[in-house]
Design a protein around this motif. Structure first.
Motif, short mmCIF file in Angstrom:
data_model
loop_
_atom_site.label_atom_id
_atom_site.label_comp_id
_atom_site.label_asym_id
_atom_site.label_seq_id
_atom_site.Cartn_x
_atom_site.Cartn_y
_atom_site.Cartn_z
N PRO A 1 15.26 55.69 -32.40
CA PRO A 1 15.85 54.90 -32.37
C PRO A 1 16.84 53.71 -32.56
N SER A 2 17.90 53.69 -32.92
CA SER A 2 17.96 52.57 -33.62
C SER A 2 18.43 51.20 -32.66
N PRO A 3 17.84 49.89 -32.58
CA PRO A 3 17.53 48.32 -31.29
C PRO A 3 19.43 48.63 -31.20
N PRO A 4 19.23 47.82 -29.74
CA PRO A 4 20.59 47.16 -29.57
C PRO A 4 21.03 45.80 -30.39
N LEU A 5 21.62 45.33 -30.57
CA LEU A 5 22.46 44.21 -31.63
C LEU A 5 21.68 42.42 -31.26
N LEU A 6 21.15 42.42 -29.62
CA LEU A 6 20.61 41.22 -29.22
C LEU A 6 19.13 41.79 -29.30
N ASP A 7 18.58 42.87 -30.32
CA ASP A 7 16.87 42.80 -30.18
C ASP A 7 16.96 42.03 -31.44
N MET A 8 17.74 42.29 -32.19
CA MET A 8 17.94 41.70 -34.01
C MET A 8 18.08 40.35 -33.54
#
Length: 317
Positions: free
Chosen positions: A10-17
């Protein structure tokens, strides 16, 4: 027997990056101000998407999502602020692709930069201000003068006409001088500068202790200058005005000095007082400063000016 398909993680949320990007920016030796600006743009985008039920995953964000965010930013604040977000997000998505966190291309390729009448003013990074003070750190009277001017601009982003119009009485304080018929505009005992607008409208603006010390250091060197009797605070290296042959550093002279010092410090772009003013106001509001106090610091009379800076700062948080 059917071949099993490989599961795509799954692709992570923006804030996780954001934490990883911050580490990458620090490793690239980006200034604290630049890093803060980059991260704020991602956080504001993520909040915008989440509040509207739009995709917030790294892989799912598309050009339409980002375009909607930039349009909303333009409407809520200014096109200049939206252009800042555009530049920052372009860097962010390119980083995601380089790190193989996003497989599809960048959504920024399908978006034109926000347009507007005003030009974006580039903020001055902490490292750039330190470099500017470093190139002015010599012991000559010119170095002391330039340091004092830069310090004043760092404190309040004073307009060139106000800065060039500062007068220095023979005693260097606020008392009237009966013989010269003038009032000194440098009040170091109270850490104030007296600016005179058109129509003889005067206002006092505060300066910090480092600026007061820098002006005092310049004034001590100024007393030994051949034209120390000039009523103007800032003396030039050369040139005489038409006002009775009294030497002064004009607004044009101050601008030329800033551009020269900016080149010496390696600061990209044209260095002018508006960049100091924008940087100071942005930092002040981000730290929770009172907007009405900002009016007093900058010498503004219009609440509208403060509202513009405040709305931009509010969007970033």
């Amino acid at each position: 027997m059917a071949r099993s398909r490989r599961q795509t993680p799954p692709s992570p949320p923006l804030l996780d990056m954001v934490p990883s990007w911050e580490l990458s920016l620090q490793a690239a030796d980006k200034s604290p101000g630049t890093i803060r600006s980059y991260l704020d743009s991602v956080r504001v985008l993520a909040r915008f998407l989440s509040e509207r039920g739009l995709p917030v995953e790294v892989e799912a964000v598309d050009a339409a999502n980002v375009r909607a965010f930039l349009d909303a930013s333009t409407a809520a604040t200014s096109s200049g602020n939206a252009r800042k977000h555009f530049r920052n997000l372009r860097v962010f998505f390119n980083w995601l692709i380089a790190e193989e966190e996003r497989i599809s291309g960048t959504p920024m390729d399908g978006i034109d930069p926000p347009k507007g009448a005003g030009r974006t003013v580039e903020l001055l990074a902490d490292r750039e201000l330190e470099a500017l003070l470093e190139v002015c750190s010599g012991g000559s009277w010119v170095d002391r003068r330039d340091t004092a001017i830069v310090r004043v601009l760092m404190d309040n982003g004073m307009r060139l006409s106000w800065l060039a119009g500062l007068r220095h009485g023979p005693t260097g304080d606020q008392r009237d001088n009966a013989q010269a018929g003038r009032v000194g505009d440098v009040w170091l005992d109270r850490r104030l500068l007296r600016i005179v607008r058109k129509g003889d409208d005067a206002q006092l603006v505060p300066i910090g202790p480092k600026t007061a010390a820098a002006i005092d250091r310049y004034l001590r060197a100024r007393t030994r200058h051949p034209h120390a009797a000039s009523p103007w605070l800032w003396l030039p290296v050369r040139g005489i005005t038409a006002e009775g042959g009294q030497r002064r550093l004009t607004a044009t002279g101050i601008q030329q000095m800033l551009e020269r010092r900016g080149r010496e410090a390696g600061i990209p772009g044209r260095l002018h007082p508006h960049r100091f003013r924008q940087t100071m106001a942005d930092d002040y509001l981000e730290k929770g400063g009172d907007p009405l106090d900002l009016m007093r610091i900058t010498g503004w009379k219009s609440v509208e000016m403060v509202r513009r800076y405040l709305s931009a700062a509010a969007e970033r948080h």
